[in-house]
Enzyme design. Structure first.
Site, short mmCIF file in Angstrom:
data_model
loop_
_atom_site.label_atom_id
_atom_site.label_comp_id
_atom_site.label_asym_id
_atom_site.label_seq_id
_atom_site.Cartn_x
_atom_site.Cartn_y
_atom_site.Cartn_z
CG ASP A 92 11.96 24.53 19.05
OD1 ASP A 92 12.19 23.82 20.05
OD2 ASP A 92 11.72 24.07 17.92
CE LYS A 156 12.21 25.15 14.48
NZ LYS A 156 11.12 25.33 15.47
CE LYS A 185 11.89 21.47 15.21
NZ LYS A 185 11.05 21.93 16.35
#
Length: 218
Positions: A92, A156, A185
């Site tokens: 991430d 995300k 996400k």
């Protein structure tokens, strides 16, 4: 509503700076017990988690350029390669938020594209964090367009370190902007089953939370 296998959509997360190795071990045991998608941990604990989770079906995710995104691109790339070498399956990564706020979108795009290329070169899933709480609506959309163009696997919402987390509106908008080619996400502030299901209904494919056990056992 997409509520099937909620546990399998959760990145069981522990990124607090004071987290101990014992905390990481406990996180991994919980992830195996409840069959979460991954554990999301700081890079120093990748090896520990990879050993504990080997053969369990639970992946290891880590963070890159975290939480500010202001790391040099070359360092982000090396972090990705090192994460893979130590056992991470997903990363991430945070965009350079300062560049985004400055309107230097070309630099943002180059940074993320190089990171995506590095991740895919070594077979790692990459999620790009745009830190929605710090961006205007126009900036969020521009960031989403860049993430989509980069070929990233996920966009995300948040690091959880910038004072704001995922909102249903942001998740819904991000899904509309990236379409089906990029997953979403939702992360930050997801502490209840109700909130988790709202995020899924809005379009989230993955949930980042430190409250995974509570979410699936209530």
């Amino acid at each position: 509503m997409r509520t099937m296998n909620l546990a399998g959509m959760i990145d069981h997360t522990l990124l607090k700076p004071e987290a101990t190795e014992k905390d990481i071990v406990n996180l991994c045991h919980e992830a195996k017990q409840h069959k979460f998608a991954t554990v999301c941990i700081n890079p120093a604990y990748i090896c520990t988690a990879a050993k504990l989770l080997h053969g369990s079906g639970v992946g290891v995710a880590t963070v890159i350029g975290f939480p500010l995104g202001a790391t040099m691109t070359e360092i982000k790339v090396q972090e990705i390669f090192a994460a893979k070498a130590h056992g991470a399956r997903e990363v991430d990564i945070v965009i350079n938020i300062g560049w985004a706020k400055s309107g230097n979108w070309e630099a943002v795009a180059k940074d993320i594209t190089r990171a995506v290329e590095a991740a895919h070169c070594c077979g790692v899933t990459i999620k790009v964090i745009i830190e929605t709480s710090l961006l205007t609506e126009e900036e969020k959309q521009k960031a989403a367009e860049i993430v989509k163009a980069s070929g990233a696997d996920y966009i995300k919402t948040s690091t959880g370190f910038a004072g704001g987390g995922a909102t249903v509106e942001d998740v819904r908008n991000l899904k509309a902007w990236v379409g089906q080619s990029v997953k979403v996400k939702a992360s930050g502030g997801i502490r209840s089953r109700e909130t988790a299901l709202q995020m899924v209904e809005a379009g989230a494919d993955r949930l980042g939370t430190s409250s995974g056990v509570q979410i699936i056992t209530v």
